[in-house]
Design an enzyme around this catalytic site. Structure first.
Site, short mmCIF file in Angstrom:
data_model
loop_
_atom_site.label_atom_id
_atom_site.label_comp_id
_atom_site.label_asym_id
_atom_site.label_seq_id
_atom_site.Cartn_x
_atom_site.Cartn_y
_atom_site.Cartn_z
N GLY A 91 33.56 34.42 47.81
CA GLY A 91 33.49 35.53 46.86
C GLY A 91 34.53 35.39 45.76
CB SER A 92 34.53 36.84 42.41
OG SER A 92 34.50 38.22 42.71
CB CYS A 93 37.99 39.46 45.31
SG CYS A 93 37.16 40.41 44.05
CG PHE A 94 38.76 37.95 50.17
CD1 PHE A 94 38.98 39.18 49.55
CD2 PHE A 94 38.17 37.95 51.42
CE1 PHE A 94 38.60 40.37 50.16
CE2 PHE A 94 37.79 39.12 52.04
CZ PHE A 94 38.01 40.34 51.41
CG ASP A 104 42.34 39.20 44.07
OD1 ASP A 104 42.30 38.72 42.91
OD2 ASP A 104 41.68 40.20 44.41
#
Ligand code: UDX
Length: 445
Positions: free
Chosen positions: A273-276, A279
């Protein structure tokens, strides 16, 4: 704030921005969606979502028709509204640290447009940004470009979002909390009032704090969830060596402890996914710059990266050396019900299998166009799961699509040259697959 005619603009019509804009508009708040991408704005103006998200298209077509949502490439329109939400991307730089260039550019353009406006305007930083960004980057750029200072005429808050792909609309309508960070009382009060108007009696707990705390809450949340996944994958990798042990039973048992909780304990091929990943990299890099090396977070990432090796090991266990063997990859998306392949574990597994000389054929109900766009024809793509399985010597379930869940052992046996399944998502009951070679993440030999 005039209660009747409150209006907002959302700068950045990516995933978060568009879902936020659609939900604001769906509650009768006049909303302007702003982006520099003309194609994207054109689609939104026609009431069509430029990305896939359940419920989004229906809401968009309704709010565009009712003129509650307008879309434009001209950021100066934002100054006609009461508040602007920044939802532009904050990608990683090559060294993992955060790239704030879109944040700076959007803030500057907005500030310039606000220069000759007299009405109060509130800027809300919704993008995920490292602690200090709102106060030390956004504030000076905004004040300089607008010629105003934060106070009675201009407001500034950090207000992170916690939307999940696939349930973003529902998450936006029913958040578990709202976090507002500001050093200016009026700004925090204005934003709280906006949310009170939006949620009415269903207003979730509102945590009002300083901008740095609000910014770190978002990273703390994503880093914790990612660590939970790497933790259960670690237990899965241990369980895999013990005959008769199944990590799913362990997850169920420990999940009853309210201190642990049952969610985010599904062992698998590693998070995507684009976040984990983005971030965690940004948080590690930020922390190191402050002089603290966060070993735990680095281990979370390393464990996740290595989980792809575990999937490959299981396929070798079932199919032997993989060189020139035809392997079917069922699922390319980073999770089910999305066409998003960003940081998907399938990409890491495919990369390793290619290095081993395997011949790969992939299938995904939604994500194949995105996969093709990024990876061209590096692997063959099949029309459906049956075609993908034809002649394969091993099948690896990489995404937990319902469509794969419905496949029966006999369908695998009928299509495959060597019926062998690596269930990297643990969607099958191993008992029902006894007739063929079967291995699952976290499932003892
Ligand atoms: C995540 C956060 O949940 C959200 O709050 C934040 O705003 C953005 O990042 P999202 O990327 O949409 O949302 O996906 P999420 O549903 O959280 O899943 C992330 C990854 O973890 C997926 O690859 C998923 O398959 C994996 N995962 C999740 C597991 O492997 N096991 C689990 O138990 C849960």
């Amino acid at each position: 704030m005039k209660e009747q005619s409150y209006s907002v603009s959302i700068v950045g019509m990516g995933y978060v921005g568009l879902c936020t804009a659609a939900t604001f508009a769906s509650r009768g708040i006049k909303t302007i969606g702003i982006d520099i991408d003309e194609d994207r704005i054109g689609q939104i103006q026609r009431g069509k979502a430029p990305l896939r998200e359940p419920q989004l298209n229906q809401i968009l077509s309704r709010v565009v028709k009712r003129k509650l949502l307008k879309a434009t490439t001209d950021i100066s329109n934002a100054t006609d509204t009461d508040a602007s939400f920044l939802t532009v991307g904050t990608p990683s730089q090559p060294d993992g640290s955060i790239d704030l260039s879109y944040i700076k550019k959007a803030t500057e353009s907005l500030g310039q447009a606000l220069r000759n406006r007299r009405r109060y305007h509130l800027l809300v930083v919704k993008s995920t940004v490292i602690p200090g960004t709102t106060s030390k980057t956004v504030r000076p750029v905004l004040e300089q470009s607008s010629g105003k200072t934060i106070g009675p005429g201009l407001g500034l808050c950090a207000n992170p979002e916690f939307l999940k792909e696939g349930t973003a609309i529902n998450d936006a309508l029913h958040p578990d909390k709202i976090v507002i960070g500001s050093n200016d009382k009026k700004s925090a009060n204005e934003l709280t009032r906006l949310y009170r108007r939006f949620y009415g009696s269903k207003l979730p707990p509102v945590i009002v704090t300083n901008p740095e705390t609000a910014e770190l809450v978002k990273y703390a949340s994503n880093a914790f969830l990612a660590t939970k996944v790497s933790y259960i994958n670690t237990i899965a990798n241990i369980a895999q060596h013990i005959p008769g042990v199944d990590v799913n039973q362990i997850a169920e048992a420990i999940g009853h402890d309210p201190r642990i909780g049952p969610l985010f304990l599904k062992a698998g091929p590693g998070y995507g996914g684009s976040c984990f990943h983005k971030d965690l990299q940004a948080l590690v890099s930020y922390s190191q710059q402050q002089g603290y090396d966060p070993h735990l977070l680095k281990a979370t990432e390393k464990t996740n990266e290595e989980q792809a090796d575990k999937v490959v090991e299981l396929s070798e266990r079932l199919a032997g050396p993989l060189e020139q063997k035809r392997i079917a990859i069922l699922g390319l998306a980073f999770k089910k019900d999305t066409d998003d392949i960003r940081e998907a574990s399938s990409i890491r597994v495919i990369d390793r299998l290619r290095k081993k000389g395997a011949t790969l054929v992939g299938y995904d109900p939604m994500a194949m166009p995105n996969f093709e766009r990024v990876f061209g024809n590096t692997i063959e793509l099949a029309k459906n799961s049956h075609d993908a399985l034809k002649g394969a010597e091993c099948a690896i379930v990489m995404t937990e699509w319902d469509e794969f869940r419905r496949l029966k052992a006999k369908e695998y046996i009928a299509q495959m040259r060597n019926p062998a399944i690596v269930d990297a998502r643990r969607i099958y009951n191993p008992v029902e697959f006894r007739e063929l070679k079967f291995a699952g993440i976290g499932f003892g030999p």
